[in-house]
Design a protein around this motif. Sequence first.
Motif, PDB file in Angstrom:
ATOM      1  N   ALA A 154      73.095   6.347  53.355  1.00  0.00           N
ATOM      2  CA  ALA A 154      73.081   7.701  52.791  1.00  0.00           C
ATOM      3  C   ALA A 154      73.952   8.644  53.614  1.00  0.00           C
ATOM      4  O   ALA A 154      74.689   9.479  53.064  1.00  0.00           O
ATOM      5  CB  ALA A 154      71.646   8.226  52.726  1.00  0.00           C
ATOM      6  N   ALA A 155      73.876   8.528  54.931  1.00  0.00           N
ATOM      7  CA  ALA A 155      74.670   9.395  55.807  1.00  0.00           C
ATOM      8  C   ALA A 155      76.165   9.093  55.673  1.00  0.00           C
ATOM      9  O   ALA A 155      76.993  10.006  55.625  1.00  0.00           O
ATOM     10  CB  ALA A 155      74.224   9.224  57.255  1.00  0.00           C
ATOM     11  N   GLN A 192      69.069  13.619  48.201  1.00  0.00           N
ATOM     12  CA  GLN A 192      69.797  14.315  47.140  1.00  0.00           C
ATOM     13  C   GLN A 192      70.897  15.203  47.716  1.00  0.00           C
ATOM     14  O   GLN A 192      72.023  15.220  47.217  1.00  0.00           O
ATOM     15  CB  GLN A 192      68.824  15.153  46.315  1.00  0.00           C
ATOM     16  CG  GLN A 192      67.844  14.337  45.493  1.00  0.00           C
ATOM     17  CD  GLN A 192      66.751  15.193  44.862  1.00  0.00           C
ATOM     18  OE1 GLN A 192      66.746  16.418  44.978  1.00  0.00           O
ATOM     19  NE2 GLN A 192      65.814  14.539  44.181  1.00  0.00           N
ATOM     20  N   ARG A 193      70.569  15.935  48.795  1.00  0.00           N
ATOM     21  CA  ARG A 193      71.573  16.805  49.409  1.00  0.00           C
ATOM     22  C   ARG A 193      72.747  15.983  49.936  1.00  0.00           C
ATOM     23  O   ARG A 193      73.910  16.340  49.755  1.00  0.00           O
ATOM     24  CB  ARG A 193      70.967  17.616  50.549  1.00  0.00           C
ATOM     25  CG  ARG A 193      69.927  18.620  50.151  1.00  0.00           C
ATOM     26  CD  ARG A 193      70.494  19.749  49.304  1.00  0.00           C
ATOM     27  NE  ARG A 193      69.490  20.765  49.070  1.00  0.00           N
ATOM     28  CZ  ARG A 193      68.555  20.702  48.125  1.00  0.00           C
ATOM     29  NH1 ARG A 193      68.513  19.660  47.301  1.00  0.00           N
ATOM     30  NH2 ARG A 193      67.659  21.665  47.989  1.00  0.00           N
ATOM     31  N   LEU A 194      72.444  14.887  50.617  1.00  0.00           N
ATOM     32  CA  LEU A 194      73.514  14.052  51.166  1.00  0.00           C
ATOM     33  C   LEU A 194      74.393  13.480  50.061  1.00  0.00           C
ATOM     34  O   LEU A 194      75.621  13.395  50.205  1.00  0.00           O
ATOM     35  CB  LEU A 194      72.924  12.929  52.019  1.00  0.00           C
ATOM     36  CG  LEU A 194      72.237  13.340  53.324  1.00  0.00           C
ATOM     37  CD1 LEU A 194      71.758  12.108  54.075  1.00  0.00           C
ATOM     38  CD2 LEU A 194      73.164  14.161  54.210  1.00  0.00           C
ATOM     39  N   VAL A 202      55.596   2.334  58.340  1.00  0.00           N
ATOM     40  CA  VAL A 202      55.882   1.052  57.686  1.00  0.00           C
ATOM     41  C   VAL A 202      57.075   1.110  56.734  1.00  0.00           C
ATOM     42  O   VAL A 202      57.603   0.068  56.342  1.00  0.00           O
ATOM     43  CB  VAL A 202      54.628   0.546  56.930  1.00  0.00           C
ATOM     44  CG1 VAL A 202      53.531   0.186  57.920  1.00  0.00           C
ATOM     45  CG2 VAL A 202      54.125   1.591  55.935  1.00  0.00           C
ATOM     46  N   LYS A 203      57.526   2.309  56.341  1.00  0.00           N
ATOM     47  CA  LYS A 203      58.672   2.418  55.443  1.00  0.00           C
ATOM     48  C   LYS A 203      60.001   2.585  56.195  1.00  0.00           C
ATOM     49  O   LYS A 203      61.040   2.837  55.583  1.00  0.00           O
ATOM     50  CB  LYS A 203      58.479   3.594  54.476  1.00  0.00           C
ATOM     51  CG  LYS A 203      57.353   3.379  53.475  1.00  0.00           C
ATOM     52  CD  LYS A 203      57.268   4.543  52.483  1.00  0.00           C
ATOM     53  CE  LYS A 203      56.145   4.332  51.481  1.00  0.00           C
ATOM     54  NZ  LYS A 203      56.047   5.482  50.530  1.00  0.00           N
ATOM     55  N   PHE A 204      59.961   2.449  57.508  1.00  0.00           N
ATOM     56  CA  PHE A 204      61.155   2.599  58.336  1.00  0.00           C
ATOM     57  C   PHE A 204      62.254   1.663  57.877  1.00  0.00           C
ATOM     58  O   PHE A 204      62.094   0.443  57.855  1.00  0.00           O
ATOM     59  CB  PHE A 204      60.777   2.312  59.795  1.00  0.00           C
ATOM     60  CG  PHE A 204      61.943   2.256  60.753  1.00  0.00           C
ATOM     61  CD1 PHE A 204      62.795   3.335  60.908  1.00  0.00           C
ATOM     62  CD2 PHE A 204      62.160   1.122  61.525  1.00  0.00           C
ATOM     63  CE1 PHE A 204      63.856   3.285  61.795  1.00  0.00           C
ATOM     64  CE2 PHE A 204      63.203   1.065  62.432  1.00  0.00           C
ATOM     65  CZ  PHE A 204      64.049   2.150  62.563  1.00  0.00           C
ATOM     66  N   ASN A 205      63.396   2.243  57.488  1.00  0.00           N
ATOM     67  CA  ASN A 205      64.526   1.460  56.973  1.00  0.00           C
ATOM     68  C   ASN A 205      65.818   2.146  57.402  1.00  0.00           C
ATOM     69  O   ASN A 205      66.415   2.915  56.637  1.00  0.00           O
ATOM     70  CB  ASN A 205      64.436   1.347  55.448  1.00  0.00           C
ATOM     71  CG  ASN A 205      65.541   0.474  54.866  1.00  0.00           C
ATOM     72  OD1 ASN A 205      66.441   0.028  55.577  1.00  0.00           O
ATOM     73  ND2 ASN A 205      65.481   0.239  53.569  1.00  0.00           N
ATOM     74  N   PRO A 206      66.272   1.916  58.629  1.00  0.00           N
ATOM     75  CA  PRO A 206      67.445   2.633  59.132  1.00  0.00           C
ATOM     76  C   PRO A 206      68.716   2.323  58.375  1.00  0.00           C
ATOM     77  O   PRO A 206      69.636   3.151  58.332  1.00  0.00           O
ATOM     78  CB  PRO A 206      67.527   2.181  60.592  1.00  0.00           C
ATOM     79  CG  PRO A 206      66.823   0.865  60.634  1.00  0.00           C
ATOM     80  CD  PRO A 206      65.731   0.974  59.620  1.00  0.00           C
ATOM     81  N   GLU A 207      68.810   1.162  57.762  1.00  0.00           N
ATOM     82  CA  GLU A 207      69.998   0.836  56.972  1.00  0.00           C
ATOM     83  C   GLU A 207      70.127   1.787  55.778  1.00  0.00           C
ATOM     84  O   GLU A 207      71.236   2.180  55.403  1.00  0.00           O
ATOM     85  CB  GLU A 207      69.931  -0.618  56.488  1.00  0.00           C
ATOM     86  CG  GLU A 207      70.109  -1.661  57.570  1.00  0.00           C
ATOM     87  CD  GLU A 207      68.840  -1.894  58.398  1.00  0.00           C
ATOM     88  OE1 GLU A 207      68.925  -2.505  59.484  1.00  0.00           O
ATOM     89  OE2 GLU A 207      67.758  -1.453  57.952  1.00  0.00           O
TER      90      GLU A 207
END
Length: 472
Positions: free
Chosen positions: A116-117, A367-369, A106-111
């Motif tokens: 982040a990427a 955080q790493r990204l 339910v937390k799927f948020n590809p945007e």
Amino acid sequence: MKLKPILPALLLFLTTATFAQQHSEQNHSNYVAPADPLVQQKLSKWQDVKFGLLMHWGTYSQWGIVESWSLCPEDEGWCERKGPHSHDWFEYKKAYEEIGKTFNPVKFNPEKWATAAKNAGMKYVVFTTKHHDGFAMFDSKYTDYKITNTPFKSNPKSNVTKEVLSAFRDKGFMTGTYFSKPDWNTPSYWWKYFPPKDRNVSYDPKKYPEQWNKFKDFTYNQIEELMSDYGSVDILWLDGGWIRPKSTIDPNISWQKSIPYDQDIDMARIAKMARSHQPGLLVVDRTVTGEFENYVTPEQQIPDHYMDIPWESCMTMGDSWSYIPKENFKSTRKLVHTLLDIVSKGGNLLLNIAPGPDGEWHEEAYQRLDEIGKWMKVNGVGIYETKPQAPYRQGKWAYTKKGTTTYAFYLAETGETIPGRLKPEGLTISPSAKISLAGDKKTLKLKDGVIEIPAKTISALGQQPAYLFVIN
């Protein structure tokens, strides 16, 4: 009976060193360059972007286990089963395939992922549309074992692959679809008449051609869905290299010697169809050397030398390809050094992050990204659209070039600030060259091949994973 979650320590049954060997032990001297001008153009563009995101995601994330491999009836570390059904493979497979009845991310948020990427400096994405277990993360017409047949089906973003590709495409990414050639759910591959003995098809395709033709058509049809219904796609990234023509098996490579059958799925037919929908498509039939492996993909490893063919190291940000509750993420320094090691040898880095059962990444991954992105904003000039520069990698140095400009990266150790005097190893610098640090236009002094860095500059730079010298 619902299989209860098991302690994470028990579930990380993944031996990456052994498994990775199967995807790096390959004779790259047989690489075949694409002849299609559109594919050549796409390949050149892909080689310029350098840094991509891979995501392994499926129902297996709900148990926090290795992707697909616990279904495989082989006596290997990555296939080990744990939990209440582990004593009986048939019961285990049934329980595993019932995960979908409760899978609801339910937390799927590809945007959010795409943002982040992009901020990290990534420029292409490869998403697992289907792994070996056969669970489709897209709305395939050819199976009921799919994301749109779970509790998540009522969500407006239930066709996960479409949403991921769209979100990343909107951010300017090149897009790729990971697709597993083997499918351990479809009866035309693991035919129930013959229980499977290993990862391969459970019957001899020559003896039962009608079954094999069903599987070939099934594979073709699912790939055509991905190539025609999901917008523009740049890369078809095919996994499961044991599905291959017998003529391509290299007897000098240990894992290929164990392939029992000719498992030819007619890649020429698949590639022709795929490119009819996606002109210039890069086809990556992993480890199957020939015209359908447009670039090679060493897994969890970096070649120890420069390679003059297109290649990409696919590696994990943590220890596992798939989601585990407690992940051991590599440091930002290690990840930046990995990228520089790869790019200086002529490759791309495809870095894997695994979403969890709720559809979210570990906070540490963000955080790493973010930290990589801050470094890339200053130093990315020596990465994107560059070519390797001899001596490529030497000591603590990595080299690239663009036109007449040489980029020399000094890879700092943990806790190290940049020294006041540095001599790039293996690189001859003209006495008349202009040298500066990335992000700083001040010209540095060069004396007898040694670069001198003022104390004020050292203080201003602070500690960084790597320092970039721009040499003109």
